[in-house]
Design a protein around this motif. Structure first.
Motif, mmCIF file in Angstrom:
data_model
loop_
_atom_site.group_PDB
_atom_site.id
_atom_site.type_symbol
_atom_site.label_atom_id
_atom_site.label_comp_id
_atom_site.label_asym_id
_atom_site.label_seq_id
_atom_site.Cartn_x
_atom_site.Cartn_y
_atom_site.Cartn_z
ATOM 1 N N GLY A 197 0.825 -1.211 0.000
ATOM 2 C CA GLY A 197 0.000 0.000 0.000
ATOM 3 C C GLY A 197 0.853 1.253 0.000
ATOM 4 N N THR A 198 0.242 2.360 -0.464
ATOM 5 C CA THR A 198 0.943 3.633 -0.417
ATOM 6 C C THR A 198 0.321 4.518 0.653
ATOM 7 O OG1 THR A 198 0.735 3.419 -2.816
ATOM 8 C CG2 THR A 198 2.004 5.264 -2.012
ATOM 9 N N GLY A 199 -0.953 4.238 0.961
ATOM 10 C CA GLY A 199 -1.632 5.042 1.976
ATOM 11 C C GLY A 199 -2.117 6.378 1.459
ATOM 12 N N ILE A 200 -2.395 6.442 0.161
ATOM 13 C CA ILE A 200 -2.912 7.726 -0.330
ATOM 14 C C ILE A 200 -4.375 7.652 -0.747
ATOM 15 C CG2 ILE A 200 -0.758 8.818 -0.976
ATOM 16 C CD1 ILE A 200 -1.193 7.961 -3.794
ATOM 17 N N GLY A 201 -4.916 6.427 -0.842
ATOM 18 C CA GLY A 201 -6.285 6.277 -1.336
ATOM 19 C C GLY A 201 -7.294 7.111 -0.556
ATOM 20 N N LEU A 202 -7.315 6.962 0.763
ATOM 21 C CA LEU A 202 -8.331 7.661 1.562
ATOM 22 C C LEU A 202 -8.037 9.155 1.682
ATOM 23 C CD1 LEU A 202 -9.038 5.060 4.382
ATOM 24 C CD2 LEU A 202 -10.559 5.731 2.516
ATOM 25 N N PHE A 203 -6.768 9.497 1.648
ATOM 26 C CA PHE A 203 -6.403 10.915 1.675
ATOM 27 C C PHE A 203 -6.972 11.612 0.442
ATOM 28 C CE2 PHE A 203 -3.207 14.156 0.366
ATOM 29 C CZ PHE A 203 -3.418 15.054 1.395
ATOM 30 N N VAL A 204 -6.799 10.955 -0.711
ATOM 31 C CA VAL A 204 -7.338 11.501 -1.966
ATOM 32 C C VAL A 204 -8.871 11.567 -1.897
ATOM 33 C CG1 VAL A 204 -7.610 10.982 -4.431
ATOM 34 C CG2 VAL A 204 -5.356 10.869 -3.384
ATOM 35 N N CYS A 205 -9.491 10.508 -1.353
ATOM 36 C CA CYS A 205 -10.965 10.495 -1.220
ATOM 37 C C CYS A 205 -11.437 11.714 -0.444
ATOM 38 C CB CYS A 205 -11.443 9.275 -0.439
ATOM 39 S SG CYS A 205 -11.374 7.758 -1.354
ATOM 40 N N LYS A 206 -10.809 11.956 0.695
ATOM 41 C CA LYS A 206 -11.242 13.058 1.558
ATOM 42 C C LYS A 206 -11.086 14.399 0.840
ATOM 43 C CE LYS A 206 -10.227 14.740 6.218
ATOM 44 N NZ LYS A 206 -11.347 15.078 6.942
ATOM 45 N N ASN A 207 -9.954 14.558 0.165
ATOM 46 C CA ASN A 207 -9.722 15.805 -0.583
ATOM 47 C C ASN A 207 -10.790 16.045 -1.625
ATOM 48 O OD1 ASN A 207 -7.333 17.421 -0.022
ATOM 49 N ND2 ASN A 207 -6.302 15.441 -0.129
ATOM 50 N N ILE A 208 -11.065 15.004 -2.397
ATOM 51 C CA ILE A 208 -12.035 15.164 -3.497
ATOM 52 C C ILE A 208 -13.435 15.413 -2.931
ATOM 53 C CG2 ILE A 208 -13.143 14.030 -5.475
ATOM 54 C CD1 ILE A 208 -10.488 12.560 -5.983
ATOM 55 N N VAL A 209 -13.807 14.648 -1.891
ATOM 56 C CA VAL A 209 -15.154 14.806 -1.322
ATOM 57 C C VAL A 209 -15.312 16.227 -0.765
ATOM 58 C CG1 VAL A 209 -16.661 14.055 0.557
ATOM 59 C CG2 VAL A 209 -15.557 12.366 -0.870
ATOM 60 N N GLU A 210 -14.297 16.704 -0.063
ATOM 61 C CA GLU A 210 -14.415 18.050 0.527
ATOM 62 C C GLU A 210 -14.445 19.121 -0.556
ATOM 63 O OE1 GLU A 210 -11.466 18.144 3.635
ATOM 64 O OE2 GLU A 210 -12.779 17.006 4.995
ATOM 65 N N LYS A 211 -13.711 18.875 -1.633
ATOM 66 C CA LYS A 211 -13.734 19.817 -2.756
ATOM 67 C C LYS A 211 -15.141 19.901 -3.361
ATOM 68 C CE LYS A 211 -11.215 19.922 -7.092
ATOM 69 N NZ LYS A 211 -10.187 19.158 -7.800
ATOM 70 N N HIS A 212 -15.899 18.804 -3.217
ATOM 71 C CA HIS A 212 -17.278 18.776 -3.716
ATOM 72 C C HIS A 212 -18.277 19.147 -2.618
ATOM 73 C CE1 HIS A 212 -15.358 16.653 -7.028
ATOM 74 N NE2 HIS A 212 -16.428 16.913 -7.744
ATOM 75 N N LYS A 213 -17.785 19.789 -1.583
ATOM 76 C CA LYS A 213 -18.609 20.245 -0.453
ATOM 77 C C LYS A 213 -19.309 19.095 0.276
ATOM 78 C CE LYS A 213 -19.405 24.924 -2.135
ATOM 79 N NZ LYS A 213 -18.613 24.868 -3.361
ATOM 80 N N GLY A 214 -18.627 17.968 0.326
ATOM 81 C CA GLY A 214 -19.201 16.806 0.993
ATOM 82 C C GLY A 214 -18.392 16.423 2.217
ATOM 83 N N LYS A 215 -18.797 15.294 2.813
ATOM 84 C CA LYS A 215 -18.102 14.807 4.015
ATOM 85 C C LYS A 215 -17.866 13.312 3.903
ATOM 86 C CE LYS A 215 -19.363 18.079 7.549
ATOM 87 N NZ LYS A 215 -20.545 18.884 7.225
ATOM 88 N N ILE A 216 -16.823 12.842 4.554
ATOM 89 C CA ILE A 216 -16.561 11.394 4.570
ATOM 90 C C ILE A 216 -16.255 10.955 6.000
ATOM 91 C CG2 ILE A 216 -14.134 11.755 3.865
ATOM 92 C CD1 ILE A 216 -14.355 9.005 2.427
ATOM 93 N N HIS A 217 -16.860 9.829 6.401
ATOM 94 C CA HIS A 217 -16.632 9.293 7.747
ATOM 95 C C HIS A 217 -16.445 7.789 7.670
ATOM 96 C CE1 HIS A 217 -17.587 12.971 9.812
ATOM 97 N NE2 HIS A 217 -18.673 13.105 9.055
ATOM 98 N N CYS A 218 -15.789 7.260 8.684
ATOM 99 C CA CYS A 218 -15.629 5.809 8.742
ATOM 100 C C CYS A 218 -16.167 5.295 10.068
ATOM 101 C CB CYS A 218 -14.142 5.478 8.615
ATOM 102 S SG CYS A 218 -13.775 3.751 8.921
ATOM 103 N N PHE A 219 -16.952 4.225 10.014
ATOM 104 C CA PHE A 219 -17.440 3.549 11.215
ATOM 105 C C PHE A 219 -17.009 2.100 11.097
ATOM 106 C CE2 PHE A 219 -20.589 6.589 9.663
ATOM 107 C CZ PHE A 219 -20.650 7.477 10.723
ATOM 108 N N SER A 220 -16.472 1.550 12.165
ATOM 109 C CA SER A 220 -16.015 0.179 12.050
ATOM 110 C C SER A 220 -16.171 -0.552 13.367
ATOM 111 C CB SER A 220 -14.542 0.186 11.623
ATOM 112 O OG SER A 220 -14.102 -1.103 11.323
ATOM 113 N N LYS A 221 -17.033 -1.570 13.377
ATOM 114 C CA LYS A 221 -17.090 -2.445 14.556
ATOM 115 C C LYS A 221 -17.806 -3.747 14.203
ATOM 116 C CE LYS A 221 -21.276 -0.940 16.754
ATOM 117 N NZ LYS A 221 -22.032 -0.675 17.882
ATOM 118 N N ASP A 222 -17.594 -4.734 15.029
ATOM 119 C CA ASP A 222 -18.249 -6.034 14.882
ATOM 120 C C ASP A 222 -18.261 -6.561 13.450
ATOM 121 O OD1 ASP A 222 -18.799 -5.632 17.512
ATOM 122 O OD2 ASP A 222 -20.868 -4.956 17.160
ATOM 123 N N HIS A 223 -17.154 -6.577 12.826
ATOM 124 C CA HIS A 223 -17.060 -7.141 11.482
ATOM 125 C C HIS A 223 -17.853 -6.390 10.427
ATOM 126 C CE1 HIS A 223 -14.397 -10.544 12.069
ATOM 127 N NE2 HIS A 223 -14.798 -10.415 13.323
#
Ligand SMILES: Nc1ncnc2c1ncn2[C@@H]1O[C@H](COP(=O)(O)OP(=O)(O)OP(=O)(O)O)[C@@H](O)[C@H]1O
Ligand SMILES: [Mg+2]
Length: 198
Positions: free
Chosen positions: A157-183
């Motif tokens: 991995g390079t670790g840029i996928g989600l960074f790019v996602c957040k940038n693009i989403v915010e540029k489109h006036k949106g939001k991104i969140h992650c929730f993770s539990k119980d599989h």
């Protein structure tokens, strides 16, 4: 890429053209990610197009179809039709491609049933898109870092996928969140809906 297309037309039976073509697509994808990360993406003009969410998501799923079949992954989608947003089609494609590629990687770590869900929920002025997968949950501490550049737990991995996602989403006036539990890990994106001109 253009010359591959020409070759394909002139010599349809030439072997390996599809492989070369697919790998060039992957390279192009990687390069755009890096350009985004280095904020050099201004070399591409950002477009403001009418985008129908269900078509965009279908295109992304088609692109990933080989890895989905290969990983024996079940995709369950519940996507509303005809919801339009404004923005840059290629950039938004990149967002969902990144989320789905991560989901594919996550479920492929597991031997049991592999599932990815994609669903949408349109409200009055925004649409929520959830991309979820079963698989090991993220460490609660890690959730703080996953959107930072170069944070990765993958060997290749390079670790840029989600960074790019957040940038693009915010540029489109949106939001991104992650929730993770119980599989169940969910990436939730909200974006403003394009209003019908009356
Ligand atoms: N659906 C998911 N399930 C579990 N962990 C995830 C999921 N999505 C992301 N992660 C975690 O977040 C990290 C960062 O993801 P990101 O997409 O930014 O980078 P990457 O996938 O490691 O590399 P790249 O996307 O640059 O190829 C991943 O390495 C992984 O640890
Ligand atoms: Mg990734």
């Amino acid at each position: 890429m253009g010359f591959i297309k020409l070759l394909k037309n002139q010599h349809p039976d030439l072997p390996y053209l599809d492989v070369i073509s697919k790998e060039l697509d992957q390279l192009k994808f990687r390069i755009t990610q890096f350009l985004h990360t280095s904020k050099m993406n201004t070399v591409f003009e950002t477009k403001n197009e009418d985008i129908t969410i269900n078509f965009l998501l279908e295109e992304v799923m088609d692109f990933l179809y080989p890895s989905i079949v290969d990983g024996n992954i079940q995709i369950i989608s519940n996507i509303e039709e005809d919801i339009k947003i404004n923005g840059d089609r290629n950039e938004l494609k990149q967002v969902f491609l990144n989320l789905l590629m991560n989901a594919v990687d996550a479920v492929c770590e597991e031997e049991n049933e592999r599932r990815i869900n994609i669903d949408t929920e349109a409200g009055f002025d925004q649409i929520t898109i959830n991309v979820s997968n079963n698989g090991s949950p993220l460490n609660p501490d890690a959730i703080e870092y996953i959107f930072e550049p170069f944070y990765t737990t993958k060997k290749l991995g390079t670790g840029i996928g989600l960074f790019v996602c957040k940038n693009i989403v915010e540029k489109h006036k949106g939001k991104i969140h992650c929730f993770s539990k119980d599989h169940l890990t969910t990436f939730q994106i909200t974006l403003p809906i394009k209003k019908n001109e009356s």
